[in-house]
Design an enzyme around this catalytic site. Structure first.
Site, PDB file in Angstrom:
ATOM      1  N   GLU B  74       0.812  -1.209   0.000  1.00 28.26           N
ATOM      2  CA  GLU B  74       0.000   0.000   0.000  1.00 28.26           C
ATOM      3  C   GLU B  74       0.844   1.256   0.000  1.00 28.26           C
ATOM      4  O   GLU B  74       0.801   2.044  -0.930  1.00 28.26           O
ATOM      5  CB  GLU B  74      -0.935  -0.004   1.216  1.00 28.26           C
ATOM      6  N   GLU B 314      -9.515  15.330  38.351  1.00 29.72           N
ATOM      7  CA  GLU B 314     -10.383  16.483  38.590  1.00 29.72           C
ATOM      8  C   GLU B 314      -9.653  17.798  38.403  1.00 29.72           C
ATOM      9  O   GLU B 314     -10.201  18.752  37.890  1.00 29.72           O
ATOM     10  CB  GLU B 314     -10.932  16.420  40.018  1.00 29.72           C
TER      11      GLU B 314
END
Lengths: 93, 576
Positions: B74, B314
């Site tokens: 490819e 957090e």
């Protein structure tokens, strides 16, 4: 008088495999019939020149490359289907 | 080479394997892909097939000194070089060193006319040439199915492919073949038919808009292998597969203790703190200081010159450093010293599995002694409770096998979940500390409990948890007649007690002084009585003396009189 080479053909084969022998014989007879006197046919044994396989992007064998006249054309197989060979060489539409 | 790939415990008859060098993959396959045989890697577009194959080849060359051939159908060699350069692999250099050889096989259907019987000897010759020129041990074919689009004669192709794989086996090279997933088949052209030794399926699944990459070994002839779907991660270092570590409970344990960073808490834990390599859960409602406890633990680790990694879901690293500065906790200097690493990411960045892989990877890289995850609750946003639990089990398992101490924080959404932590991980952890709000008299205070702590004596007392400018402290709560008192109520009670003591001492003083005064009065009385007695005695003595004196004088007078009389008598006699 000197003969003009209008067709430059190169046939890649692998040693003396059945397909190779068939291809050599077939292309020779086709050339003699249709291109008598105006072709140059080179037969290359890929086994001897493995580098070429990469350079020429060779996958399937036997492979016939029509180098000239342009466009370049590739034909694979044992050249037994004469119709297709002629079409590939641009001798028949 | 065989010694290198075989594990020492594996007998010689065992299927020889070739390590791919891909993080985690060799673990799940118990040593890698079959040596000297073809392996099929299939999956949808973008699943990471090519990368998997290329990484195996490159790592083989760089880490195991096994030269490899890359046959690409490819991408061009140049494209490939650029693609893997971003992963830090220098293909050009490797090619110069004869460790890698790249051959781009280009097929253009339009150029080819088929004129009868043919074979793929050209390809064989190219492969053979590439393999022999560098003595390759590995080869990848990406994607050989492209041949089907370039050549028409399917029966020839299939026969030739079968011959190709047989030939590769004969040559003894470990081949990795990629194939795109087809309808109902693992590959479009049914390559699995030819490659029967090992088939690996890569998937890319999207759940709740979050993608997770998964790898599964569909087939592995002659070898045991994990049959699970393993999550994997593609990042700047290539592929990392997460092995689900053994769930056998055969971990080595340490009896060494580590400080929690809060002296008062250590005291509650039998005076020494947690066990090294144990897992600790700190749960509590919002704003109860879970992060502060975690940060203190991180600090204690760094103080021991041990590494700590802090996974924050957090807050950003800067935020944590700033916030902790407010309680006199300078985390910045530990970060500079390379002892602390804060890894912050949003839970929704990727799926749970990927979080686990990422955590794994970071831990493997940083090699910390302590790991903090703050908080685990946020992970629920990207997975269900059950999933989170399974992740945590695996994480705890992994950390304990590495002897790493881990501290999780968990947010309890409901204040009254006294009994269970949200994730149900309480049974997995070794120590569970709970921080709870105690609301009283219009103020909120924090109470800290040790819910459990395996294998050590620990306090059953509730402590009030105070966060000051100088850090964290725990004070015993006041057990008054009205129950547990905290905060200002406790302070008031303490003041009350101080006042009471003050009053009491005052009272005592007054009584003492009265006694002293009474004694003075008494003593004065005694003195005056004594005086009186003395004066009486004196007057008595005086009369005695007078009497004596009188008697004496009278005696003398009598004597004188008697003498005078005698003298007179004599004179009278003379005159006679």
């Amino acid at each position: 008088m000197p003969k003009k080479t209008e067709y430059v053909l190169r046939l890649y084969v692998t040693g003396a495999s059945p397909n190779s022998i068939k291809a050599i014989n077939n292309i020779k007879s086709i050339c003699e019939i249709y291109l008598a006197g105006k072709y140059a046919l080179e037969i290359v044994d890929i086994y001897q020149e493995a580098e070429v396989a990469k350079k020429e992007q060779i996958i399937a064998l036997p492979l016939l490359i029509k180098k000239f006249p342009l466009p370049e054309k590739r034909l694979i197989g044992d050249m037994s289907e004469t119709e297709k060979v002629l079409k590939g060489l641009g001798l028949q539409s | 080479m065989a010694n290198k790939t075989d594990k020492k415990t594996i007998p010689k008859t065992y299927l020889a394997k070739t390590r791919t060098g891909i993080t985690g993959f060799d673990e799940i396959t118990d040593g890698g892909i079959p040596k000297g045989r073809p392996t099929l890697v299939c999956g949808e577009a973008g699943a990471g097939k090519t990368l998997f194959a290329i990484e195996s080849i490159i790592r083989g060359a760089t880490e195991f000194r096994e030269p490899g051939v890359i046959i690409t159908f490819e991408e061009k060699a140049e494209e490939l070089q650029t693609n893997v350069a971003s992963l830090g692999f220098d293909l050009i250099k490797l090619q110069k060193e004869n460790l890698i050889k790249i051959d781009h096989v280009q097929i253009e259907r339009s150029e080819i006319e088929e004129t009868g019987e043919y074979d793929l000897d050209g390809l064989f010759i190219r492969l053979g040439y590439a393999i022999d020129s560098i003595g390759a041990k590995r080869i990848m074919l990406d994607t050989i199915e492209n041949l089907f689009s370039g050549l028409q004669n399917q029966s020839i192709l299939r026969a030739e492919l079968r011959r190709l794989f047989g030939w590769l086996k004969e040559k003894g090279v470990t081949a990795i073949i990629t194939g795109e997933k087809g309808d109902g088949n693992l590959t479009r052209q049914g390559l699995e038919e030819y490659v029967s030794d090992c088939v690996i399926l890569l998937e890319h699944r999207i759940m709740n808009q979050i993608s997770t990459r998964l790898i599964r070994i569909v087939k592995y002839r002659g070898s045991q292998h994990g049959t699970n779907e393993y999550p994997f991660l593609i990042d700047e270092d290539g592929i990392s597969v997460l092995p689900v570590t053994s769930l056998l409970l055969d971990k080595k344990v340490s009896s060494q203790r580590v400080s929690s960073g809060i002296p008062a808490l250590d005291k509650m834990l039998g005076g020494k703190g947690f066990f090294a390599g144990s897992s600790i859960l700190v749960s509590g409602t919002a704003g109860t200081g879970k992060t502060s406890i975690a940060a203190n633990f991180a600090k204690a680790t760094c103080e021991r010159k041990e590494k700590c990694i802090y996974f924050a879901f957090e807050e950003s690293p800067d935020q944590i450093v700033r916030n902790m500065n407010s309680i006199d906790l300078n985390l910045g200097k530990y970060i500079k010293a390379g002892l602390l690493h804060i890894q912050a990411s949003r839970p929704s960045l990727y799926g749970l599995e990927m979080h686990l892989v990422a955590i794994h990877k970071k831990i493997k890289q940083f090699k910390p002694r302590t790991v903090i995850i703050d908080p685990i609750t946020n992970l629920v946003t990207v997975g269900s409770m059950a999933e989170v639990k399974s992740i945590l089990v695996r994480l705890i398992d992994f950390l304990q096998s590495e002897g790493i101490t881990v501290l999780f924080t968990a947010l309890n959404l409901v204040a009254n979940t006294k009994e269970q932590s949200d994730e149900g991980v309480s049974s997995l952890v070794d120590a569970w500390i709970m921080v709870r709000d105690i609301e009283n008299n219009g103020e909120r205070n924090r109470g800290l409990y040790i819910m459990k702590s395996r294998g050590m004596k620990h306090s059953n007392q509730v402590r009030e948890f105070i966060i000051t400018d100088h850090g964290i402290d725990l004070v015993p709560v006041y057990l008054g007649p009205d129950g547990v008192l905290t905060g200002s109520a406790r302070e008031a009670q303490q003041l009350d007690e101080v006042t009471g003591v003050e009053l009491k001492t005052h009272e005592l003083g007054r009584k003492d002084r009265e006694i002293a005064r009474k004694r003075l009065v008494l003593e004065a009385k005694i003195a005056s009585l004594k005086e009186e007695f003395e004066s009486v005695q004196e007057s008595l003595n005086k009369s005695y003396l007078e009497d004596d004196l009188k008697k004496e004088i009278m005696n003398r007078n009598r004597k004188q009189l008697t003498q005078e009389r005698n003298n007179h008598n004599t004179a009278n006699d003379k005159n006679k």
